[in-house]
Design an enzyme around this catalytic site. Structure first.
Site, PDB file in Angstrom:
ATOM      1  CG  HIS A 179       4.663  -6.556 -11.203  1.00 32.27           C
ATOM      2  ND1 HIS A 179       5.217  -5.309 -11.369  1.00 32.27           N
ATOM      3  CD2 HIS A 179       5.445  -7.173 -10.286  1.00 32.27           C
ATOM      4  CE1 HIS A 179       6.282  -5.188 -10.572  1.00 32.27           C
ATOM      5  NE2 HIS A 179       6.432  -6.300  -9.907  1.00 32.27           N
ATOM      6  CB  THR A 210      12.041  -0.091 -15.353  1.00 31.44           C
ATOM      7  OG1 THR A 210      11.523  -0.190 -14.026  1.00 31.44           O
ATOM      8  CG2 THR A 210      13.493  -0.550 -15.397  1.00 31.44           C
ATOM      9  CB  CYS A 227     -16.378 -16.003  -7.831  1.00 28.29           C
ATOM     10  SG  CYS A 227     -15.864 -17.723  -7.978  1.00 28.29           S
ATOM     11  CG  ASN A 234      14.659   5.548 -18.119  1.00 28.67           C
ATOM     12  OD1 ASN A 234      14.181   6.664 -18.248  1.00 28.67           O
ATOM     13  ND2 ASN A 234      14.181   4.652 -17.280  1.00 28.67           N
TER      14      ASN A 234
HETATM   15  C1  BV8 Z   1       6.285  -7.299  -1.841  1.00 27.48           C
HETATM   16  C2  BV8 Z   1       1.060  -4.374 -10.837  1.00 27.48           C
HETATM   17  C3  BV8 Z   1       6.332  -8.478   0.146  1.00 27.48           C
HETATM   18  C4  BV8 Z   1      -0.234  -3.705 -10.516  1.00 27.48           C
HETATM   19  C5  BV8 Z   1       2.896  -3.322  -9.577  1.00 27.48           C
HETATM   20  C6  BV8 Z   1      12.635  -3.253  -0.799  1.00 27.48           C
HETATM   21  C7  BV8 Z   1      12.935  -1.934  -0.695  1.00 27.48           C
HETATM   22  C8  BV8 Z   1      11.884  -0.978  -0.682  1.00 27.48           C
HETATM   23  C9  BV8 Z   1      10.537  -1.350  -0.803  1.00 27.48           C
HETATM   24  C10 BV8 Z   1      10.235  -2.662  -0.919  1.00 27.48           C
HETATM   25  C11 BV8 Z   1      11.286  -3.605  -0.881  1.00 27.48           C
HETATM   26  N1  BV8 Z   1      10.713  -4.813  -1.025  1.00 27.48           N
HETATM   27  C12 BV8 Z   1       9.342  -4.666  -1.110  1.00 27.48           C
HETATM   28  C13 BV8 Z   1       9.037  -3.356  -1.031  1.00 27.48           C
HETATM   29  C14 BV8 Z   1       7.701  -2.793  -1.103  1.00 27.48           C
HETATM   30  C15 BV8 Z   1       7.204  -2.611  -2.564  1.00 27.48           C
HETATM   31  C16 BV8 Z   1       8.086  -1.647  -3.286  1.00 27.48           C
HETATM   32  O1  BV8 Z   1       8.974  -2.020  -4.028  1.00 27.48           O
HETATM   33  N2  BV8 Z   1       7.796  -0.351  -3.052  1.00 27.48           N
HETATM   34  C17 BV8 Z   1       8.549   0.711  -3.788  1.00 27.48           C
HETATM   35  C18 BV8 Z   1       7.559   1.744  -4.233  1.00 27.48           C
HETATM   36  C19 BV8 Z   1       9.607   1.288  -2.938  1.00 27.48           C
HETATM   37  N3  BV8 Z   1       7.178  -3.893  -3.263  1.00 27.48           N
HETATM   38  C20 BV8 Z   1       6.058  -4.651  -3.108  1.00 27.48           C
HETATM   39  O2  BV8 Z   1       5.112  -4.359  -2.432  1.00 27.48           O
HETATM   40  C21 BV8 Z   1       6.080  -5.990  -3.849  1.00 27.48           C
HETATM   41  N4  BV8 Z   1       5.617  -7.021  -2.962  1.00 27.48           N
HETATM   42  O3  BV8 Z   1       7.314  -6.797  -1.535  1.00 27.48           O
HETATM   43  O4  BV8 Z   1       5.664  -8.244  -1.082  1.00 27.48           O
HETATM   44  C22 BV8 Z   1       5.892  -9.760   0.598  1.00 27.48           C
HETATM   45  C23 BV8 Z   1       6.788 -10.791   0.474  1.00 27.48           C
HETATM   46  C24 BV8 Z   1       6.425 -12.026   0.976  1.00 27.48           C
HETATM   47  C25 BV8 Z   1       5.150 -12.195   1.575  1.00 27.48           C
HETATM   48  C26 BV8 Z   1       4.258 -11.113   1.657  1.00 27.48           C
HETATM   49  C27 BV8 Z   1       4.611  -9.881   1.121  1.00 27.48           C
HETATM   50  C28 BV8 Z   1       5.097  -5.988  -5.042  1.00 27.48           C
HETATM   51  C29 BV8 Z   1       5.409  -4.923  -6.004  1.00 27.48           C
HETATM   52  C30 BV8 Z   1       4.495  -5.053  -7.246  1.00 27.48           C
HETATM   53  C31 BV8 Z   1       3.381  -4.027  -7.236  1.00 27.48           C
HETATM   54  N5  BV8 Z   1       2.633  -4.063  -8.490  1.00 27.48           N
HETATM   55  N6  BV8 Z   1       2.175  -3.412 -10.733  1.00 27.48           N
HETATM   56  C32 BV8 Z   1      -0.615  -2.624 -11.509  1.00 27.48           C
HETATM   57  O5  BV8 Z   1       0.151  -2.369 -12.450  1.00 27.48           O
HETATM   58  O6  BV8 Z   1      -1.723  -2.103 -11.328  1.00 27.48           O
HETATM   59  S1  BV8 Z   1       4.234  -2.236  -9.487  1.00 27.48           S
HETATM   60  C33 BV8 Z   1       4.032  -1.119 -10.815  1.00 27.48           C
HETATM   61  O7  BV8 Z   1       4.815   0.005 -10.469  1.00 27.48           O
HETATM   62  C34 BV8 Z   1       4.596  -1.572 -12.147  1.00 27.48           C
HETATM   63  O8  BV8 Z   1       4.330  -2.914 -12.437  1.00 27.48           O
HETATM   64  C35 BV8 Z   1       6.076  -1.306 -11.968  1.00 27.48           C
HETATM   65  O9  BV8 Z   1       6.665  -2.366 -11.256  1.00 27.48           O
HETATM   66  C36 BV8 Z   1       6.077  -0.087 -11.088  1.00 27.48           C
HETATM   67  C37 BV8 Z   1       6.277   1.160 -11.903  1.00 27.48           C
HETATM   68  O10 BV8 Z   1       7.616   1.173 -12.300  1.00 27.48           O
HETATM   69  P1  BV8 Z   1       7.964   1.350 -13.871  1.00 27.48           P
HETATM   70  O11 BV8 Z   1       7.290   0.300 -14.658  1.00 27.48           O
HETATM   71  O12 BV8 Z   1       9.425   1.472 -13.948  1.00 27.48           O
HETATM   72  O13 BV8 Z   1       7.230   2.738 -14.255  1.00 27.48           O
HETATM   73  P2  BV8 Z   1       7.579   4.210 -13.741  1.00 27.48           P
HETATM   74  O14 BV8 Z   1       6.453   5.075 -14.173  1.00 27.48           O
HETATM   75  O15 BV8 Z   1       7.981   4.187 -12.330  1.00 27.48           O
HETATM   76  O16 BV8 Z   1       8.898   4.611 -14.580  1.00 27.48           O
HETATM   77  C38 BV8 Z   1       8.811   4.701 -15.979  1.00 27.48           C
HETATM   78  C39 BV8 Z   1      10.245   4.874 -16.439  1.00 27.48           C
HETATM   79  O17 BV8 Z   1      10.237   4.900 -17.863  1.00 27.48           O
HETATM   80  C40 BV8 Z   1      10.894   6.174 -15.962  1.00 27.48           C
HETATM   81  O18 BV8 Z   1      12.220   5.893 -15.550  1.00 27.48           O
HETATM   82  C41 BV8 Z   1      10.877   7.066 -17.218  1.00 27.48           C
HETATM   83  O19 BV8 Z   1      12.002   7.897 -17.277  1.00 27.48           O
HETATM   84  C42 BV8 Z   1      10.955   6.023 -18.322  1.00 27.48           C
HETATM   85  N7  BV8 Z   1      10.329   6.409 -19.599  1.00 27.48           N
HETATM   86  C43 BV8 Z   1       9.167   7.091 -19.781  1.00 27.48           C
HETATM   87  N8  BV8 Z   1       8.899   7.188 -21.121  1.00 27.48           N
HETATM   88  C44 BV8 Z   1       9.898   6.522 -21.769  1.00 27.48           C
HETATM   89  C45 BV8 Z   1      10.814   6.019 -20.803  1.00 27.48           C
HETATM   90  N9  BV8 Z   1      11.927   5.306 -21.121  1.00 27.48           N
HETATM   91  C46 BV8 Z   1      12.156   5.097 -22.448  1.00 27.48           C
HETATM   92  N10 BV8 Z   1      11.310   5.543 -23.445  1.00 27.48           N
HETATM   93  C47 BV8 Z   1      10.199   6.261 -23.147  1.00 27.48           C
HETATM   94  N11 BV8 Z   1       9.408   6.703 -24.136  1.00 27.48           N
HETATM   95 ZN    ZN Z   2     -14.783 -17.887  -5.898  1.00 26.46          ZN
END
Ligand code: BV8
Ligand code: ZN
Length: 243
Positions: free
Chosen positions: A118, A187, A146, A212
């Site tokens: 990402h 994740t 820019c 996790n």
């Molecule tokens: C796209 C960068 C299309 C920015 C990020 C299919 C099904 C459903 C939805 C979709 C699909 N396909 C696409 C979508 C839409 C969307 C999506 O997935 N939505 C979700 C919410 C349903 N996806 C997109 O929009 C993607 N793009 O599809 O484009 C397209 C295609 C062609 C042409 C045009 C368009 C882009 C997605 C990327 C977005 N950017 N980040 C930034 O960071 O500012 S996503 C961001 O959120 C992170 O990078 C990461 O990916 C996500 C968060 O997830 P995690 O990292 O897992 O974090 P989270 O807090 O959720 O969980 C933490 C975990 O750790 C928990 O389980 C917890 O229990 C655990 N934990 C906590 N502490 C600990 C631990 N484990 C162990 N030890 C610990 N101490």
């Molecule tokens: Zn520019």
């Protein structure tokens, strides 16, 4: 302990190990996760701020959020989870790490074979021309412009609704396809297409080991699912990894 020994045994036998990580691997470094209660910033959820629409509508707000995260990441240190993954890379001949995290802590821990799926928070790009740069600035009032065309610079990260770079997507699925063991750490596995890598690993019978704090949508489908803190579990697994 049994699960930890079994996980280590699988990794020891593995010809090609791929590690997939999310925000949970940086939680013990003090970096807020997305889902946890600390994921909210000023009542905004990450999904509201990490979009191009949000940036065009209010670039100050979005840059304020990324500057807040830059400050937290600058003050943070890699934790034993990051360090264990970097050590595993040095032990396993065929190894790769694919992370959703934009914080750069894996590289700071010494990981080299890393795909930042990402993007990276320390990189910036122009919203209109192909200018790109690395910057460690914390922007308060003045937003970055820019030097080529004068337009706004944005964080060079993938926002919701934006595609993953085609080569990164292809290489990542190729790596998981070649792997025989996939270690999934910290994740929630709900954001696609990254979660698709986990899905693909399970469907193609890879030995998927999940670490996790909590269960995820894939926990019951994994070969082993270990619940606990990555910074505590991964060093224990490394203790059983043969050098
Ligand atoms: C796209 C960068 C299309 C920015 C990020 C299919 C099904 C459903 C939805 C979709 C699909 N396909 C696409 C979508 C839409 C969307 C999506 O997935 N939505 C979700 C919410 C349903 N996806 C997109 O929009 C993607 N793009 O599809 O484009 C397209 C295609 C062609 C042409 C045009 C368009 C882009 C997605 C990327 C977005 N950017 N980040 C930034 O960071 O500012 S996503 C961001 O959120 C992170 O990078 C990461 O990916 C996500 C968060 O997830 P995690 O990292 O897992 O974090 P989270 O807090 O959720 O969980 C933490 C975990 O750790 C928990 O389980 C917890 O229990 C655990 N934990 C906590 N502490 C600990 C631990 N484990 C162990 N030890 C610990 N101490
Ligand atoms: Zn520019």
């Amino acid at each position: 302990m049994e699960k930890i020994k079994l996980a280590a045994e699988i990794i020891n036998k593995s010809e090609f190990t791929v590690v997939l990580t999310g925000a949970g691997v940086s939680a013990e470094s003090g970096i807020p996760t997305f889902r946890g209660p600390d994921g909210l910033w000023k009542k905004y959820s990450p999904h509201q701020l990490a979009t191009y629409e949000a940036f065009l509508k209010n670039p100050n707000l979005v840059w304020e959020w990324y500057s807040w995260r830059r400050e937290k990441i600058k003050a943070a240190e890699p934790n034993p989870a990051h360090i264990s993954i970097a050590r595993l890379e040095r032990i396993k001949e065929k190894f790769y790490l694919i992370t959703q995290n934009i914080d750069g802590l894996h590289k700071r821990a010494g990981s080299q074979k890393v795909i930042e799926f990402h993007g990276n928070i320390w990189k910036e790009k122009c919203i209109s021309c192909d200018f790109k740069r690395e910057s460690y600035e914390i922007y308060k009032d003045e937003l970055p412009k820019c030097p080529n065309c004068g337009n706004l610079l944005r964080p060079d990260v993938v926002w919701f609704g934006e595609p993953i770079d085609h080569d990164i997507l292809q290489i990542s699925f190729d790596l998981v396809e070649e792997a025989d063991c996939v270690l999934v750490v910290g994740t929630s596995a709900v954001v696609y297409p990254f979660a698709g890598l986990i899905e693909f690993s399970i469907k193609s019978q890879k030995k998927v080991i999940e670490v996790n704090l909590e269960p995820t949508p894939f926990s019951d489908l994994c070969y082993i699912s270990i619940q606990g803190k990555a910074g505590e579990i991964l060093p224990q697994i490394l203790n059983y990894i043969v050098r």
